[in-house]
Enzyme design. Structure first.
Site, PDB file in Angstrom:
ATOM      1  N   THR A  34       9.344   5.462 -13.582  1.00  0.00           N
ATOM      2  CA  THR A  34       9.458   5.270 -12.053  1.00  0.00           C
ATOM      3  C   THR A  34       8.355   4.233 -11.556  1.00  0.00           C
ATOM      4  O   THR A  34       8.839   3.406 -10.767  1.00  0.00           O
ATOM      5  CB  THR A  34       9.235   6.746 -11.399  1.00  0.00           C
ATOM      6  OG1 THR A  34      10.027   7.599 -12.062  1.00  0.00           O
ATOM      7  CG2 THR A  34       9.167   6.467  -9.896  1.00  0.00           C
TER       8      THR A  34
ATOM      9  N   ARG B 239      -6.637  -1.465  12.879  1.00  0.00           N
ATOM     10  CA  ARG B 239      -6.397  -1.169  14.145  1.00  0.00           C
ATOM     11  C   ARG B 239      -7.661  -2.029  14.952  1.00  0.00           C
ATOM     12  O   ARG B 239      -7.204  -2.211  16.224  1.00  0.00           O
ATOM     13  CB  ARG B 239      -6.704   0.317  14.433  1.00  0.00           C
ATOM     14  CG  ARG B 239      -5.341   1.324  14.169  1.00  0.00           C
ATOM     15  CD  ARG B 239      -5.727   2.613  14.272  1.00  0.00           C
ATOM     16  NE  ARG B 239      -6.531   3.153  13.339  1.00  0.00           N
ATOM     17  CZ  ARG B 239      -7.010   4.433  13.144  1.00  0.00           C
ATOM     18  NH1 ARG B 239      -6.523   5.317  13.965  1.00  0.00           N
ATOM     19  NH2 ARG B 239      -7.693   4.800  11.942  1.00  0.00           N
TER      20      ARG B 239
ATOM     21  N   GLN C 202     -12.448   3.589  12.454  1.00  0.00           N
ATOM     22  CA  GLN C 202     -12.994   4.659  11.967  1.00  0.00           C
ATOM     23  C   GLN C 202     -14.505   5.131  11.784  1.00  0.00           C
ATOM     24  O   GLN C 202     -15.057   5.996  11.191  1.00  0.00           O
ATOM     25  CB  GLN C 202     -12.311   4.874  10.619  1.00  0.00           C
ATOM     26  CG  GLN C 202     -10.795   5.314  10.397  1.00  0.00           C
ATOM     27  CD  GLN C 202     -10.144   5.484   9.060  1.00  0.00           C
ATOM     28  OE1 GLN C 202     -10.410   4.587   8.304  1.00  0.00           O
ATOM     29  NE2 GLN C 202      -9.678   6.699   8.807  1.00  0.00           N
TER      30      GLN C 202
ATOM     31  N   ASP D 159       0.798  -1.117  -0.079  1.00  0.00           N
ATOM     32  CA  ASP D 159       0.036   0.006   0.072  1.00  0.00           C
ATOM     33  C   ASP D 159       1.199   1.142  -0.004  1.00  0.00           C
ATOM     34  O   ASP D 159       1.159   1.846   0.983  1.00  0.00           O
ATOM     35  CB  ASP D 159      -0.988  -0.178   1.192  1.00  0.00           C
ATOM     36  CG  ASP D 159      -1.770   1.055   1.129  1.00  0.00           C
ATOM     37  OD1 ASP D 159      -1.891   1.915   0.244  1.00  0.00           O
ATOM     38  OD2 ASP D 159      -2.495   1.402   2.326  1.00  0.00           O
TER      39      ASP D 159
ATOM     40  N   PRO E 201     -11.317  -0.039   3.528  1.00  0.00           N
ATOM     41  CA  PRO E 201     -10.826   0.050   4.938  1.00  0.00           C
ATOM     42  C   PRO E 201     -11.652   0.943   5.705  1.00  0.00           C
ATOM     43  O   PRO E 201     -12.634   1.501   5.198  1.00  0.00           O
ATOM     44  CB  PRO E 201      -9.376   0.918   4.341  1.00  0.00           C
ATOM     45  CG  PRO E 201      -9.916   1.758   3.361  1.00  0.00           C
ATOM     46  CD  PRO E 201     -10.849   0.944   2.699  1.00  0.00           C
TER      47      PRO E 201
ATOM     48  N   LYS F  57       0.147   3.815  -2.519  1.00  0.00           N
ATOM     49  CA  LYS F  57      -0.075   4.747  -3.163  1.00  0.00           C
ATOM     50  C   LYS F  57       0.564   5.245  -4.476  1.00  0.00           C
ATOM     51  O   LYS F  57       0.641   6.394  -4.567  1.00  0.00           O
ATOM     52  CB  LYS F  57      -0.691   6.159  -2.403  1.00  0.00           C
ATOM     53  CG  LYS F  57      -1.214   5.789  -1.003  1.00  0.00           C
ATOM     54  CD  LYS F  57      -2.687   4.945  -1.210  1.00  0.00           C
ATOM     55  CE  LYS F  57      -3.406   4.995   0.174  1.00  0.00           C
ATOM     56  NZ  LYS F  57      -2.526   4.234   1.210  1.00  0.00           N
TER      57      LYS F  57
ATOM     58  N   VAL G 146     -13.387   0.123   8.707  1.00  0.00           N
ATOM     59  CA  VAL G 146     -14.373  -0.847   9.525  1.00  0.00           C
ATOM     60  C   VAL G 146     -13.760  -0.611  10.730  1.00  0.00           C
ATOM     61  O   VAL G 146     -12.652  -0.676  11.196  1.00  0.00           O
ATOM     62  CB  VAL G 146     -14.241  -2.156   9.093  1.00  0.00           C
ATOM     63  CG1 VAL G 146     -15.069  -3.226  10.307  1.00  0.00           C
ATOM     64  CG2 VAL G 146     -15.063  -2.348   7.725  1.00  0.00           C
TER      65      VAL G 146
END
Length: 246
Positions: free
Chosen positions: A90, A224, A205, A81, A200, A83, A202
């Site tokens: 690149t 988390r 947040q 991950d 993401p 981004k 759940v």
């Protein structure tokens, strides 16, 4: 060898549709050991593990490869991950290094542009790897950017444009935060089975697993809520059971 999307689907049939976001903060020591222990303890309830940029930076290439190899031992798919968002050369150098480190897929930012995204997907698919692109993130402030109105051929929200690009480039999946179930619903209705939705947000947040699965999410990305729990196995198992209900 099968493509990333198929490999993830296959393991999810037995293990459910939960991907662990193994994203510790900078105060945590022994990242490699903790990550491997998480895989050891939680793998029966996971289909994959996501490693964020800030987790990868303190680790050596050897340590990252060991983590990915250990995850693959249990059939888990591993996602970098980072981004990814840069010029074509690149991007290609980056993903070649990620594949050497054992990753199965990368999360990219489609703001790089449609042509660059197409080339990234084409290059990844040649190696049977996957590309997942951002569509709408889970943080509350995401509305400030992803809900912006943009105009190319037509006026639309930025996340709507990103979904269009994801479909055109034939990415494997998109990220849509679990805190925005209506947007998940919109993306699911428009994309159908052409790509997977990864959500993401759940738990910690505020996203609700049952709601987002009903809205169209294919895979829950949870960090988390599992990592900070006194009983992480119980939380992972509960989420696994909810994912089977879809």
């Amino acid at each position: 060898m099968t493509i990333f999307k198929t490999r993830l689907s296959q393991i999810s049939k037995s293990n459910g549709k939960v991907i662990l976001a193994n994203d510790y903060d900078s105060s945590v020591k022994n990242l490699q050991a903790k990550t491997i222990k998480n895989i050891q303890d939680l793998h029966p309830f996971l289909c994959g593990i996501k490693l964020n940029f800030h987790l990868l930076l303190p680790l050596s290439g050897k340590e990252i490869l060991k983590i990915n190899t250990f995850a693959h031992k249990f059939g888990l798919q591993t996602i970098a991950d980072i981004k990814l968002n840069d010029i074509g050369n690149t991007n290609n150098v980056t993903i070649e290094n990620l594949w050497r480190l054992g990753f199965d897929a990368v999360i990219a930012n489609p703001i790089m542009g449609l042509d660059s995204l197409k080339n990234l997907v084409k290059s990844a698919h040649k190696k049977e790897k996957g590309v997942i692109t951002l569509c709408h993130m889970s943080a509350p402030e995401a509305r400030l950017s992803y809900d912006m109105e943009v105009k190319l051929q037509k006026k639309q929200k930025l996340y709507e444009l990103f979904l269009d690009w994801a479909l055109t480039a034939k990415v494997d999946g998109i990220v849509v935060g679990a805190t925005f179930p209506k947007i998940i619903e919109y993306c699911n209705k428009k994309a159908g089975k052409k790509l997977n939705i990864f959500s993401p947000g759940v738990g910690t947040q505020g996203g609700n697993a049952k709601n987002v699965l009903t809205s169209g999410t294919d895979y829950l990305i949870v960090g988390r809520s599992i990592l900070n729990s006194k009983k992480p196995i119980n939380i992972a198992k509960e989420l696994q059971l909810q994912s089977f209900s879809k």
